[in-house]
Design an enzyme around this catalytic site. Sequence first.
Site, short mmCIF file in Angstrom:
data_model
loop_
_atom_site.label_atom_id
_atom_site.label_comp_id
_atom_site.label_asym_id
_atom_site.label_seq_id
_atom_site.Cartn_x
_atom_site.Cartn_y
_atom_site.Cartn_z
N ASP A 1 76.75 16.92 43.11
CA ASP A 1 77.50 17.21 41.89
C ASP A 1 78.48 16.10 41.55
O ASP A 1 78.71 15.18 42.35
CB ASP A 1 78.23 18.56 42.04
N ASN B 1 84.75 30.72 47.38
CA ASN B 1 84.15 31.81 46.59
C ASN B 1 82.64 31.88 46.80
O ASN B 1 81.94 32.55 46.06
CB ASN B 1 84.47 31.62 45.10
N HIS C 1 80.56 29.29 46.60
CA HIS C 1 79.74 28.36 45.82
C HIS C 1 79.08 27.31 46.69
O HIS C 1 79.56 26.97 47.76
CB HIS C 1 80.50 27.77 44.62
N GLU D 1 78.84 28.24 40.70
CA GLU D 1 79.86 29.27 40.83
C GLU D 1 79.21 30.66 40.87
O GLU D 1 78.05 30.83 40.46
CB GLU D 1 80.83 29.19 39.65
#
Length: 242
Positions: free
Chosen positions: A62, A131, A133, A138
Amino acid sequence: MNDYEGMCDKAAELIVQSIKKNPAISMGLATGATPVGVYKRLVNDHKKNNTSYDQLSAYNLDEYIGLQKSDINSYHYFMYNNLFKHININKNNCHLPDGMAADLYKECSRYESMINSIGGVDIQLLGLGENGHIGFNEPGTAFSSVTHLVKLEEKTRKVNGRFFQSFKDVPAHAITMGISTILRSKQIILLVSGKNKSLALAECLNGKISPKLPASALQLHGNVKIIADKEALEIYRYTIRN
Ligand code: GLP
């Protein structure tokens, strides 16, 4: 693994072995604090044992949107400084999404096609977000997703804000390989360190598979190695004991 150092030793050992077996291997690479120790070991090994990267190709997961490659918080900068500049990799074989591309949608398809053309990477290194990810996928991201633009969660921006001067400097968007792009990798190594990841890891290991927890998609892949330290495994250990 007992601790972070042991985790990094193990992951680096696996990677070096794989490069020795197949010097033209394609590697999916991750950023964040977790893989830094692994990259350090790869650099040391390269210096000491001459492991060669001249045929290897690297594909990062990313990149933030709107940061110049020279920005100290861009993933281009991170990869160059933590790994690429220290090893004999051909710089033309170092791929990251371009977060400054004029047409970001086109950039996503270019990146996805490039990974498609090699049939998915041979080994994908992954970190885990608090979280759940993976890359910048997400919670809520479809498992069928390919490389795409994402709006980062406030929580992700806050957590990643530790690398920036202030919260407002943290980009709100990124380009990330999608979950299906990641699942196309032949082998996946997930690195998880620290208490703050313990809940996400326990949820991943406890069997539920749901887009609410992107990393749970890894259960659909047949060749995943999870390398985690004691702190990251704390909640999981507790749940299997009770
Ligand atoms: C970022 C990256 C992820 C990484 C995650 C965890 O959000 N996009 O690829 O896995 O952070 O980072 P850290 O290793 O710093 O906890």
